[in-house]
Design an enzyme around this catalytic site. Sequence first.
Site, PDB file in Angstrom:
ATOM      1  N   TYR A 136       6.181   9.128  16.525  1.00  0.00           N
ATOM      2  CA  TYR A 136       6.428   9.433  15.216  1.00  0.00           C
ATOM      3  C   TYR A 136       7.753  10.388  14.659  1.00  0.00           C
ATOM      4  O   TYR A 136       8.285   9.937  14.106  1.00  0.00           O
ATOM      5  CB  TYR A 136       5.463  10.127  14.482  1.00  0.00           C
ATOM      6  CG  TYR A 136       5.200   9.853  12.823  1.00  0.00           C
ATOM      7  CD1 TYR A 136       5.526   8.540  12.133  1.00  0.00           C
ATOM      8  CD2 TYR A 136       5.666  10.760  12.233  1.00  0.00           C
ATOM      9  CE1 TYR A 136       5.750   8.873  10.877  1.00  0.00           C
ATOM     10  CE2 TYR A 136       5.605  10.938  10.554  1.00  0.00           C
ATOM     11  CZ  TYR A 136       5.721  10.007  10.086  1.00  0.00           C
ATOM     12  OH  TYR A 136       5.623   9.744   9.286  1.00  0.00           O
ATOM     13  N   LEU A 166       3.594   4.082  -0.529  1.00  0.00           N
ATOM     14  CA  LEU A 166       4.292   4.401  -1.163  1.00  0.00           C
ATOM     15  C   LEU A 166       5.682   3.152  -0.988  1.00  0.00           C
ATOM     16  O   LEU A 166       6.049   3.379  -1.957  1.00  0.00           O
ATOM     17  CB  LEU A 166       5.395   5.405   0.171  1.00  0.00           C
ATOM     18  CG  LEU A 166       4.785   6.879   0.425  1.00  0.00           C
ATOM     19  CD1 LEU A 166       5.943   7.383   1.252  1.00  0.00           C
ATOM     20  CD2 LEU A 166       4.236   7.537  -0.657  1.00  0.00           C
ATOM     21  N   SER A 173       0.857  -0.865  -0.599  1.00  0.00           N
ATOM     22  CA  SER A 173       0.038   0.206  -0.112  1.00  0.00           C
ATOM     23  C   SER A 173       0.720   0.915   0.346  1.00  0.00           C
ATOM     24  O   SER A 173       2.078   1.459   0.280  1.00  0.00           O
ATOM     25  CB  SER A 173      -1.105  -0.211   0.984  1.00  0.00           C
ATOM     26  OG  SER A 173      -0.457   0.430   2.401  1.00  0.00           O
ATOM     27  N   LYS A 192      11.545   8.696  13.197  1.00  0.00           N
ATOM     28  CA  LYS A 192      11.674   9.167  11.877  1.00  0.00           C
ATOM     29  C   LYS A 192      12.976  10.037  11.733  1.00  0.00           C
ATOM     30  O   LYS A 192      14.201  10.148  11.041  1.00  0.00           O
ATOM     31  CB  LYS A 192      11.076  10.416  10.865  1.00  0.00           C
ATOM     32  CG  LYS A 192       9.532   9.273  10.866  1.00  0.00           C
ATOM     33  CD  LYS A 192       9.660   8.528   9.548  1.00  0.00           C
ATOM     34  CE  LYS A 192       8.530   7.578   9.399  1.00  0.00           C
ATOM     35  NZ  LYS A 192       8.744   6.635   8.499  1.00  0.00           N
ATOM     36  N   THR A 233      -1.519   9.564   0.663  1.00  0.00           N
ATOM     37  CA  THR A 233      -1.676   7.915   0.919  1.00  0.00           C
ATOM     38  C   THR A 233      -2.822   8.139   1.144  1.00  0.00           C
ATOM     39  O   THR A 233      -3.266   8.376   1.826  1.00  0.00           O
ATOM     40  CB  THR A 233      -0.154   8.023   2.341  1.00  0.00           C
ATOM     41  OG1 THR A 233      -0.793   8.677   3.323  1.00  0.00           O
ATOM     42  CG2 THR A 233       1.432   7.975   1.702  1.00  0.00           C
ATOM     43  N   SER A 235      10.951  11.086   7.416  1.00  0.00           N
ATOM     44  CA  SER A 235       9.674  11.930   7.196  1.00  0.00           C
ATOM     45  C   SER A 235      10.259  13.377   7.512  1.00  0.00           C
ATOM     46  O   SER A 235      11.322  14.196   8.048  1.00  0.00           O
ATOM     47  CB  SER A 235       8.345  11.787   8.270  1.00  0.00           C
ATOM     48  OG  SER A 235       7.396  12.483   8.168  1.00  0.00           O
ATOM     49  N   ASP A 237       6.904  -9.132   9.870  1.00  0.00           N
ATOM     50  CA  ASP A 237       6.635  -8.104  10.855  1.00  0.00           C
ATOM     51  C   ASP A 237       8.206  -8.050  10.512  1.00  0.00           C
ATOM     52  O   ASP A 237       9.424  -8.655  11.086  1.00  0.00           O
ATOM     53  CB  ASP A 237       6.452  -9.153  11.646  1.00  0.00           C
ATOM     54  CG  ASP A 237       6.903  -7.274  13.376  1.00  0.00           C
ATOM     55  OD1 ASP A 237       7.127  -6.452  12.636  1.00  0.00           O
ATOM     56  OD2 ASP A 237       5.739  -8.086  14.781  1.00  0.00           O
ATOM     57  N   VAL A 238       8.070  -6.521  10.516  1.00  0.00           N
ATOM     58  CA  VAL A 238       9.955  -5.709   9.813  1.00  0.00           C
ATOM     59  C   VAL A 238      10.422  -6.492  11.452  1.00  0.00           C
ATOM     60  O   VAL A 238      11.559  -5.705  11.847  1.00  0.00           O
ATOM     61  CB  VAL A 238       9.438  -4.419   9.805  1.00  0.00           C
ATOM     62  CG1 VAL A 238       9.555  -4.248   8.194  1.00  0.00           C
ATOM     63  CG2 VAL A 238       8.986  -3.726  10.845  1.00  0.00           C
ATOM     64  N   ASP A 249       5.333  -7.618   3.808  1.00  0.00           N
ATOM     65  CA  ASP A 249       3.980  -6.691   4.580  1.00  0.00           C
ATOM     66  C   ASP A 249       3.443  -7.929   5.241  1.00  0.00           C
ATOM     67  O   ASP A 249       3.346  -9.183   5.241  1.00  0.00           O
ATOM     68  CB  ASP A 249       3.252  -5.844   3.730  1.00  0.00           C
ATOM     69  CG  ASP A 249       2.211  -5.593   3.918  1.00  0.00           C
ATOM     70  OD1 ASP A 249       2.646  -4.013   3.054  1.00  0.00           O
ATOM     71  OD2 ASP A 249       2.188  -4.820   4.396  1.00  0.00           O
TER      72      ASP A 249
END
Length: 257
Positions: free
Chosen positions: A163, A17, A15, A167, A198, A150, A60-61, A36
């Site tokens: 967040y 980006l 999904s 980033k 997005t 970001s 799962d990353v 994903d």
Amino acid sequence: MQINTSAAVITGGCSGLGLAAAKALVAKGANVVLLDINQQAGAEQVNALGDANTLFVQADVTNEQQVTAALEQAVARFGKIDICVNCAGIAPAERTLDKAAQPASLAKFNQAIAINLSGTFNVARLAASHMAANNPTPSEERGVIINTASIAGYEGQIGQTAYAASKAGIIGMTLPMARDLAATGIRVNSIAPGVMATPLLTAMPQSVQDALGAGVPYPKRLGRPEEFAQLVIHIIENSYLNGETIRLDGGLRMQPK
């Protein structure tokens, strides 16, 4: 790096980006692995992109074993990993203290750091270990890693402590990771998007989207995932780009709120 002979792993590739990057790479002739957690979306996107040159692996990353297994599947299918694009992430919103002076959740903060920052590092380091085994190109290049930061990593807004911190960590590790991997012939860069169209933002009312776009100096609109993908392609193909975080934001500098 020649894209049409490459194999790429994209986290969050089903999904937003990540999917835009996957489409652009497939269009250029690359083999693409979508990593994903959304199994249904994975099946749908492999069907849409074509199963001849795409593979979905659920992982799962933040889980070392799952990512290790996913990358082994990628190599088993396509023979190598040349490109890693890290797009998996979450965007929690919570003030350090709420209106009742109650502190933010440490668990939610840690979750953002785990997925956005540690997850990015986890996939990058494991992908790099596979890239190191690649035969070098004529310019002695063995791989390219692109992480997603970001502009919040520079100008985090109210409610973005977790967040923004995650980033900013991606921005901070870009140069040292590039330096770590330079002798191996692996380049590392990051993209710091601004307000992008997005699914998270396009689900908002049009008036909200218009207001966000109006704050961009030029062009006055949300960024398009396809523009992110264009930058991914350029970074891969431009062998002199290394250790850099590139803002993709139309000149936007975020205000406190």
